[in-house]
Write a protein that holds these residues in place. Structure first.
Motif, PDB file in Angstrom:
ATOM      1  N   LEU A   1       0.944  -1.216   0.091  1.00  0.00           N
ATOM      2  CA  LEU A   1       0.018   0.033  -0.088  1.00  0.00           C
ATOM      3  C   LEU A   1       1.032   1.232   0.068  1.00  0.00           C
ATOM      4  N   THR A   2       0.198   2.485  -0.684  1.00  0.00           N
ATOM      5  CA  THR A   2       0.902   3.572  -0.208  1.00  0.00           C
ATOM      6  C   THR A   2       0.354   4.285   0.807  1.00  0.00           C
ATOM      7  N   PRO A   3       1.165   4.522   2.094  1.00  0.00           N
ATOM      8  CA  PRO A   3       0.581   5.109   3.424  1.00  0.00           C
ATOM      9  C   PRO A   3       0.511   6.462   2.859  1.00  0.00           C
ATOM     10  N   PHE A   4      -0.706   7.185   3.305  1.00  0.00           N
ATOM     11  CA  PHE A   4      -0.774   8.864   3.434  1.00  0.00           C
ATOM     12  C   PHE A   4      -0.990   9.234   5.056  1.00  0.00           C
ATOM     13  N   ALA A   5      -0.047  10.321   5.167  1.00  0.00           N
ATOM     14  CA  ALA A   5      -0.289  11.054   6.660  1.00  0.00           C
ATOM     15  C   ALA A   5      -1.545  12.073   6.573  1.00  0.00           C
ATOM     16  N   GLU A   6      -1.750  12.540   8.076  1.00  0.00           N
ATOM     17  CA  GLU A   6      -2.951  13.362   8.093  1.00  0.00           C
ATOM     18  C   GLU A   6      -2.932  14.485   7.030  1.00  0.00           C
TER      19      GLU A   6
ATOM     20  N   ALA B   1       3.220   9.188   3.788  1.00  0.00           N
ATOM     21  CA  ALA B   1       3.905   8.847   5.211  1.00  0.00           C
ATOM     22  C   ALA B   1       5.180   7.810   5.031  1.00  0.00           C
ATOM     23  N   ALA B   2       6.375   8.602   4.556  1.00  0.00           N
ATOM     24  CA  ALA B   2       7.502   7.724   4.335  1.00  0.00           C
ATOM     25  C   ALA B   2       8.033   6.723   5.202  1.00  0.00           C
ATOM     26  N   ASP B   3       7.981   7.071   6.524  1.00  0.00           N
ATOM     27  CA  ASP B   3       8.115   6.116   7.820  1.00  0.00           C
ATOM     28  C   ASP B   3       7.390   4.784   7.628  1.00  0.00           C
TER      29      ASP B   3
ATOM     30  N   LEU C   1      -1.023  -0.723  11.276  1.00  0.00           N
ATOM     31  CA  LEU C   1      -0.281  -0.004  10.416  1.00  0.00           C
ATOM     32  C   LEU C   1      -0.827   1.098   9.965  1.00  0.00           C
ATOM     33  N   ALA C   2      -0.219   2.178  10.395  1.00  0.00           N
ATOM     34  CA  ALA C   2      -0.743   3.469  10.238  1.00  0.00           C
ATOM     35  C   ALA C   2      -0.816   4.004   8.706  1.00  0.00           C
ATOM     36  N   VAL C   3      -1.391   3.435   7.963  1.00  0.00           N
ATOM     37  CA  VAL C   3      -1.467   3.707   6.377  1.00  0.00           C
ATOM     38  C   VAL C   3      -2.376   4.863   5.929  1.00  0.00           C
ATOM     39  N   GLY C   4      -3.160   5.248   6.749  1.00  0.00           N
ATOM     40  CA  GLY C   4      -4.236   6.316   6.524  1.00  0.00           C
ATOM     41  C   GLY C   4      -5.291   6.000   5.543  1.00  0.00           C
ATOM     42  N   PRO C   5      -6.071   6.934   4.999  1.00  0.00           N
ATOM     43  CA  PRO C   5      -6.927   6.748   4.077  1.00  0.00           C
ATOM     44  C   PRO C   5      -6.502   6.609   2.643  1.00  0.00           C
TER      45      PRO C   5
END
Length: 312
Positions: free
Chosen positions: A15-20, A25-27, A275-279
Motif C-alpha cells: 500500500l501507499t500510506p498517507f499522513a494526516e 507517510a514515508a516512515d 499499520l498507520a497507512v491512513g485513508p
C-alpha cells in the motif's frame, strides 16, 4: 533475472500510506515494505493498483519507488507500476529507472479503448529503449489476443504478462500459443494471475500453466497469504478449502459490495493490523464501520483456521 524464481507466489503489492496532511507517510511505507520482505515474498510491486498508482503525483511516485528500493536493499526485486497515456507512461518508466527499480509493471493506458493490435502498439511505444524488464498487465481496456500476446516476445524488454481479466479459456489460448510457438523466449516468458483476491482462482490458473499470482492479502496478513500458498504447493486441499470458505470467499464477497473496495478494504485491514497507512484517496471511498467490523471478523476467522490446524 530468473523470472520464474522471482515470481514465486505470494507476490507483495504494498500500500501507499498517507499522513494526516495528505503527504506520503514515508516512515510507515518503510515499515510496511520491510514487513512485506521479512514475511518472505519473492518480489515487491510498489506503486501499482493496490498502491494507488493513479492517485500519486510524479514527485510522490518517485518518493515511493525510491523508498521501497532503499528499504528492500537488493534482497528481492522491486517492480514499480507504470501507466497513463503513452507519453506519460514513458516518463514514468524513466522515473522508475532513475529511482533504482529492478523492473516495471505496465498498467493499462488511461481511458482509451482500442484493439489488441492497438494495445500492442501502445506497449511497444512505452517500452522502447527501456533498460528494465517489463511485465504487461492485461485488464480493463488492455486486452490482448493470442497473436498479439505472442508478439510481445518480439519486444525484448517485455518478460511477462499479468492477467486481470479472468477469462480462463482466453488465457489458456494465450499460454498455449506462447509455449508451443517455438519462439526462443517462449519457455522463459512469465505468466501471472492478477485478479483481485487472486487466491480464489489460483487453482484454476495453475491448471492452465499460470502458477504465479499477486496477493493483496499479503499487504495486511502475510501469515494467511503464505499459509494458503504453502497449502496449494503441498496439495493440502483440506486447508486450501478451509481458508477459502472461512476467509477468502467472505473477503471477496465483502470486496464486491462496493466499487473500489479491492483497495480500500486492504488499507482498512492494514489499519486493523496496526499499520498507520491512513485513508485512500478519492475517488475511492472508505469502508463503512459495519464493513470494517465484518472485515475484522473475516480476518479472525482465517487465523482461527490456522490455529485449529496447529492445534491438531
Amino acid at each position: 533475472m530468473d523470472l520464474h524464481a522471482v515470481l514465486t507466489p505470494p507476490l507483495s503489492f504494498p500500500l501507499t500510506p498517507f499522513a494526516e496532511d495528505d503527504t506520503v507517510a514515508a516512515d510507515v511505507l518503510v515499515a510496511h515494505v520491510e514487513q512485506q520482505v521479512a514475511a518472505g515474498t519473492s518480489a515487491v510491486f510498489v506503486a501499482c493498483g493496490t498502491g494507488e498508482f493513479s492517485a500519486l503525483g510524479r514527485d510522490e511516485y518517485r518518493e515511493v519507488v525510491t523508498a521501497a528500493v532503499k528499504t528492500v536493499a537488493g534482497r528481492v526485486p522491486v517492480f514499480a507500476g507504470v501507466g497513463g497515456g503513452p507519453a506519460a507512461a514513458r516518463e514514468c518508466l524513466a522515473d522508475a529507472v532513475d529511482c533504482g527499480a529492478d523492473g516495471v509493471l505496465l498498467l493499462p493506458p488511461y481511458l482509451v479503448s482500442s484493439t489488441p493490435e492497438g494495445i500492442l502498439r501502445h506497449i511497444a511505444y512505452v517500452v522502447a529503449d527501456s533498460p528494465l524488464p517489463v511485465i504487461v498487465y492485461q485488464r480493463a481496456n488492455a486486452r490482448l489476443s493470442p497473436a498479439t500476446a505472442l508478439a510481445l516476445l518480439d519486444l525484448p524488454q517485455v518478460v511477462g504478462l499479468k492477467d486481470g481479466l479472468g477469462d480462463i479459456e482466453q488465457m489458456q489460448r494465450i499460454v498455449a500459443t506462447v509455449r508451443t510457438s517455438g519462439h526462443p523466449r517462449a519457455a522463459g516468458f512469465a505468466f501471472l494471475n492478477g485478479l483481485p483476491t487472486a487466491e480464489l482462482t489460483a487453482r484454476a490458473y495453475r491448471a492452465i500453466g499460470v502458477g504465479s499470482y499477486s496477493s493483496a492479502v499479503h499487504a495486511f496478513a502475510p501469515d494467511l497469504a503464505h499459509a494458503f500458498a504453502r497449502a496449494l504447493d503441498e496439495g493440502d486441499d483440506a486447508l486450501v478449502d478451509q481458508l477459502l470458505a472461512a476467509f477468502l470467499l467472505p473477503l471477496a464477497e465483502l470486496r464486491d459490495a462496493v466499487p473500489g473496495y479491492a483497495v480500500s478494504l486492504v488499507k482498512a485491514a492494514a489499519r486493523l493490523e496496526g499499520l498507520a497507512v491512513g485513508p485512500v484517496r478519492p475517488p475511492l471511498v472508505e469502508p463503512t464501520e459495519e464493513h470494517v467490523r465484518e472485515l475484522a471478523r473475516i480476518i479472525a476467522a482465517g487465523r482461527a483456521v490456522l490455529a485449529g490446524r496447529a492445534a491438531r
